[in-house]
Design a protein around this motif. Structure first.
Motif, PDB file in Angstrom:
ATOM      1  N   ALA A  48      -3.070  -4.356  21.542  1.00 29.09           N
ATOM      2  CA  ALA A  48      -3.403  -3.604  20.329  1.00 29.09           C
ATOM      3  C   ALA A  48      -3.445  -2.106  20.592  1.00 29.09           C
ATOM      4  N   TYR A  49      -3.546  -1.717  21.855  1.00 28.13           N
ATOM      5  CA  TYR A  49      -3.652  -0.286  22.184  1.00 28.13           C
ATOM      6  C   TYR A  49      -2.319   0.289  22.664  1.00 28.13           C
ATOM      7  N   THR A  50      -1.270  -0.484  22.570  1.00 26.29           N
ATOM      8  CA  THR A  50       0.045  -0.026  23.017  1.00 26.29           C
ATOM      9  C   THR A  50       0.961   0.195  21.813  1.00 26.29           C
ATOM     10  N   PRO A  51       1.914   1.103  21.917  1.00 22.41           N
ATOM     11  CA  PRO A  51       2.863   1.309  20.812  1.00 22.41           C
ATOM     12  C   PRO A  51       3.601   0.029  20.439  1.00 22.41           C
ATOM     13  N   GLY A  52       3.976  -0.780  21.431  1.00 16.44           N
ATOM     14  CA  GLY A  52       4.690  -2.020  21.138  1.00 16.44           C
ATOM     15  C   GLY A  52       3.829  -2.996  20.356  1.00 16.44           C
ATOM     16  N   GLY A  53       2.557  -3.101  20.715  1.00 15.26           N
ATOM     17  CA  GLY A  53       1.659  -3.998  20.000  1.00 15.26           C
ATOM     18  C   GLY A  53       1.431  -3.541  18.568  1.00 15.26           C
ATOM     19  N   ARG A  54       1.266  -2.240  18.390  1.00 15.23           N
ATOM     20  CA  ARG A  54       1.067  -1.714  17.030  1.00 15.23           C
ATOM     21  C   ARG A  54       2.334  -1.887  16.188  1.00 15.23           C
ATOM     22  N   ALA A  55       3.506  -1.724  16.805  1.00 14.43           N
ATOM     23  CA  ALA A  55       4.764  -1.906  16.083  1.00 14.43           C
ATOM     24  C   ALA A  55       4.929  -3.365  15.645  1.00 14.43           C
ATOM     25  N   LEU A  56       4.527  -4.301  16.529  1.00 13.93           N
ATOM     26  CA  LEU A  56       4.614  -5.717  16.169  1.00 13.93           C
ATOM     27  C   LEU A  56       3.683  -6.025  14.999  1.00 13.93           C
ATOM     28  N   ALA A  57       2.448  -5.513  15.046  1.00 15.71           N
ATOM     29  CA  ALA A  57       1.483  -5.747  13.968  1.00 15.71           C
ATOM     30  C   ALA A  57       1.972  -5.139  12.659  1.00 15.71           C
ATOM     31  N   ALA A  58       2.574  -3.933  12.753  1.00 16.96           N
ATOM     32  CA  ALA A  58       3.076  -3.271  11.549  1.00 16.96           C
ATOM     33  C   ALA A  58       4.232  -4.061  10.939  1.00 16.96           C
ATOM     34  N   SER A  59       5.126  -4.573  11.788  1.00 18.99           N
ATOM     35  CA  SER A  59       6.265  -5.355  11.289  1.00 18.99           C
ATOM     36  C   SER A  59       5.792  -6.617  10.583  1.00 18.99           C
ATOM     37  N   ILE A  60       4.803  -7.275  11.179  1.00 19.08           N
ATOM     38  CA  ILE A  60       4.286  -8.513  10.581  1.00 19.08           C
ATOM     39  C   ILE A  60       3.626  -8.222   9.240  1.00 19.08           C
ATOM     40  N   GLU A  61       2.867  -7.133   9.159  1.00 19.75           N
ATOM     41  CA  GLU A  61       2.214  -6.799   7.889  1.00 19.75           C
ATOM     42  C   GLU A  61       3.236  -6.504   6.803  1.00 19.75           C
ATOM     43  N   LEU A  62       4.287  -5.772   7.144  1.00 13.59           N
ATOM     44  CA  LEU A  62       5.311  -5.465   6.151  1.00 13.59           C
ATOM     45  C   LEU A  62       6.023  -6.738   5.682  1.00 13.59           C
ATOM     46  N   PHE A  63       6.249  -7.669   6.606  1.00 11.55           N
ATOM     47  CA  PHE A  63       6.860  -8.940   6.197  1.00 11.55           C
ATOM     48  C   PHE A  63       5.958  -9.657   5.192  1.00 11.55           C
ATOM     49  N   GLU A  64       4.673  -9.732   5.504  1.00 11.43           N
ATOM     50  CA  GLU A  64       3.739 -10.436   4.625  1.00 11.43           C
ATOM     51  C   GLU A  64       3.644  -9.760   3.265  1.00 11.43           C
ATOM     52  N   ARG A  65       3.606  -8.446   3.242  1.00 11.51           N
ATOM     53  CA  ARG A  65       3.430  -7.713   1.982  1.00 11.51           C
ATOM     54  C   ARG A  65       4.680  -7.754   1.117  1.00 11.51           C
ATOM     55  N   THR A  66       5.845  -7.824   1.720  1.00 11.90           N
ATOM     56  CA  THR A  66       7.081  -7.813   0.924  1.00 11.90           C
ATOM     57  C   THR A  66       7.497  -9.209   0.464  1.00 11.90           C
ATOM     58  N   THR A  67       6.793 -10.235   0.897  1.00  9.98           N
ATOM     59  CA  THR A  67       7.168 -11.591   0.492  1.00  9.98           C
ATOM     60  C   THR A  67       6.094 -12.288  -0.333  1.00  9.98           C
ATOM     61  N   ARG A  68       4.890 -11.780  -0.384  1.00 10.54           N
ATOM     62  CA  ARG A  68       3.817 -12.505  -1.085  1.00 10.54           C
ATOM     63  C   ARG A  68       3.743 -12.100  -2.550  1.00 10.54           C
ATOM     64  N   PRO A  69       3.218 -12.997  -3.400  1.00 12.07           N
ATOM     65  CA  PRO A  69       2.954 -12.628  -4.799  1.00 12.07           C
ATOM     66  C   PRO A  69       1.681 -11.799  -4.864  1.00 12.07           C
ATOM     67  N   TYR A  70       1.641 -10.873  -5.798  1.00  8.50           N
ATOM     68  CA  TYR A  70       0.487  -9.987  -5.935  1.00  8.50           C
ATOM     69  C   TYR A  70      -0.332 -10.383  -7.160  1.00  8.50           C
ATOM     70  N   PRO A  71      -1.613 -10.669  -6.973  1.00  7.66           N
ATOM     71  CA  PRO A  71      -2.447 -11.054  -8.118  1.00  7.66           C
ATOM     72  C   PRO A  71      -2.783  -9.850  -8.988  1.00  7.66           C
ATOM     73  N   LYS A  72      -3.270 -10.130 -10.173  1.00  6.91           N
ATOM     74  CA  LYS A  72      -3.692  -9.065 -11.074  1.00  6.91           C
ATOM     75  C   LYS A  72      -4.837  -8.282 -10.449  1.00  6.91           C
ATOM     76  N   PRO A  73      -4.711  -6.958 -10.313  1.00  6.98           N
ATOM     77  CA  PRO A  73      -5.786  -6.165  -9.707  1.00  6.98           C
ATOM     78  C   PRO A  73      -6.978  -6.026 -10.662  1.00  6.98           C
ATOM     79  N   ALA A  74      -8.083  -5.573 -10.118  1.00  7.65           N
ATOM     80  CA  ALA A  74      -9.269  -5.280 -10.918  1.00  7.65           C
ATOM     81  C   ALA A  74      -9.292  -3.787 -11.246  1.00  7.65           C
ATOM     82  N   PHE A  75      -9.997  -3.422 -12.317  1.00 13.02           N
ATOM     83  CA  PHE A  75     -10.108  -2.003 -12.665  1.00 13.02           C
ATOM     84  C   PHE A  75     -10.959  -1.255 -11.644  1.00 13.02           C
ATOM     85  N   ASN A  76     -12.065  -1.870 -11.223  1.00 15.92           N
ATOM     86  CA  ASN A  76     -12.950  -1.265 -10.216  1.00 15.92           C
ATOM     87  C   ASN A  76     -13.353   0.161 -10.582  1.00 15.92           C
ATOM     88  N   LEU A  77     -13.756   0.347 -11.830  1.00 14.15           N
ATOM     89  CA  LEU A  77     -14.227   1.649 -12.283  1.00 14.15           C
ATOM     90  C   LEU A  77     -15.758   1.661 -12.305  1.00 14.15           C
TER      91      LEU A  77
END
Length: 438
Positions: A35-64
């Motif tokens: 987690a403290y190496t550039p390679g580890g952070r790059a792997l984590a970033a790639s995985i997050e982008l995969f998850e975010r670009t393939t999942r459905p997004y629920p209706k957000p809350a106003f949170n006002l």
């Protein structure tokens, strides 16, 4: 078939997303040396982008920072009130039914919380409305507006953001023609396609280059079985989202590449801003097929309202009838969705309205989104709207125009009742506190 394939892909990718979440958590764990190496952070970033670009997004809350309360409801939409009832001017913000949820207007609502009693329309996702509730088209949208104006009046001010400009103007014109005592005091149109023949954009050109049959064949699909609205014909939100993103693909690609770099560099604040924006932007809803197709025909193909040919339940919609409700039109200098002059057309189409009750504002340096959100909206546009509303709130009301009524003493907006014991909640200050129903 397209909707079914899209739904199946979401189901099939669910295990991969779960595995990606677990892998990302392991890569980002403080106990993991990687987690403290550039390679580890790059792997984590790639995985997050995969998850975010393939999942459905629920209706957000106003949170006002204000209490939310539903004060009016029907199957295809409801009205949410923010804060406690006060003596401040009442402002109904009519959110667009164009693919995104009403929470896209979070910043719009927030800009008026300190000065107004704010209400916002929260439209239903068509795929979650059972077929038993019937159809919902543009005429029904106008009926909903009429019912909301009546329920929230008197002395109501209305703001229509983009798509609602035409149905909101139609509803006000119908009320004015009937001499209705609860006609809104003012309406503010933000980037609304009132007359799309003026300065047509790429969106307008795309619509005009195809007939309605093309849109029916390619854009309308039945809702899959796993949703409450199974079998309902809809214009899927994911198709609308694809259209939005196709207009500026380079911007979205660069934004995701920048997020990847922020994650690798450990810039959490910038990554959080990216997440917040796309959590909202990628959360979409379906539109009923009949609403989508009728809106295309009425607004973008046949231009019925500016041509004076629009009808509602057999009644003509004549903007010349508007003589009490003040009109403000706001456009963005760089708007690539609603062209210059399309919203200002509303001021030319209301000849019975005194010039003192009309106002236009062209905001420099903003695109379509900036007309109703962002820093310039908060600092330049919103103060102008507040001043406009304040002037109408204190202006002496003009005498009611006497017009023939089909039933003396009774307002008839359409063959469909605009209110009933089922769906109208008491919106007086006392009623909002008690939450009692008519």
């Amino acid at each position: 078939m397209l909707y079914l394939l899209h739904d199946a892909s979401q189901i099939m990718l669910a295990p991969a997303r779960t595995l990606a979440d677990l892998t990302r958590a392991a890569c980002a764990s403080p106990l993991n040396p990687l987690a403290y190496t550039p390679g580890g952070r790059a792997l984590a970033a790639s995985i997050e982008l995969f998850e975010r670009t393939t999942r459905p997004y629920p209706k957000p809350a106003f949170n006002l920072p204000a209490r939310e309360q539903v004060v009016w409801q029907r199957p295809f939409g409801r009205v949410i009130a923010f804060g406690e009832p006060t003596g401040r001017p009442k402002l109904l913000i009519v959110a667009p039914m164009s693919g995104h949820h009403a929470t896209l207007l979070r910043g719009t609502v927030a800009a008026f919380l300190d000065t107004h009693q704010v209400f916002v329309t929260d439209w239903s996702d068509a795929k979650e409305v059972p077929v038993a509730h019937g159809m919902f088209d543009l005429s029904d949208y106008v009926d909903y507006c009429l019912a909301m104006f009546e329920a929230l009046g008197p002395d109501l001010h209305v703001m229509a953001v983009c798509q609602p400009a035409v149905p909101v103007l139609a509803a006000i014109a119908l009320m004015e023609a009937e001499g209705h005592p609860l006609v809104p005091r003012s309406v503010t149109l933000l980037g609304g396609p009132v007359d799309t023949r003026r300065a047509p954009t790429a969106v307008n050109a795309f619509a005009e280059g195809r007939d309605i049959a093309w849109f029916r064949r390619h854009c309308i699909h039945p809702v899959p079985d796993r949703h409450r609205g199974r079998g309902r014909l809809v214009y899927p939100g994911f198709l609308q989202l694809c259209g939005f993103m196709a207009m500026n693909p380079d911007r979205h690609l660069s934004a995701h590449w920048e997020m990847f770099n922020h994650l690798v560099e450990g810039d959490g604040d910038s990554a959080d801003r990216h997440r917040a924006f796309y959590d909202e932007y990628l959360a979409v809803m379906d539109l009923t097929a009949e609403f989508y197709l009728q809106t295309l025909e009425t607004v973008f193909l046949d231009h019925l309202l500016p041509r004076g040919l629009m009808r509602h339940r057999g009644r003509p919609v004549d903007l010349a009838a508007i003589h009490r409700c003040a009109v403000m039109a706001v456009e963005g200098e760089k708007d690539d969705i609603v062209g210059r002059g399309q919203t200002f057309a509303a001021l030319d189409l209301t000849p019975s309205l005194f010039d003192a009750k009309k106002e236009r504002h062209l905001q420099a340096g903003v695109g379509h989104y900036g007309v109703f959100n962002g820093a310039r909206f908060r600092t330049e546009i919103a103060p102008r709207i507040k001043a406009f509303i304040a002037r109408q709130a204190v202006a002496k009301a003009l005498p009611l125009r006497k017009v023939p009524r089909r039933t003396p003493g009774v307002f008839q907006a359409s063959a469909t009742p605009t209110s009933s014991a089922r769906d109208v909640v008491d919106c007086t200050p006392a009623g909002l506190v008690r939450g009692r129903r008519h």
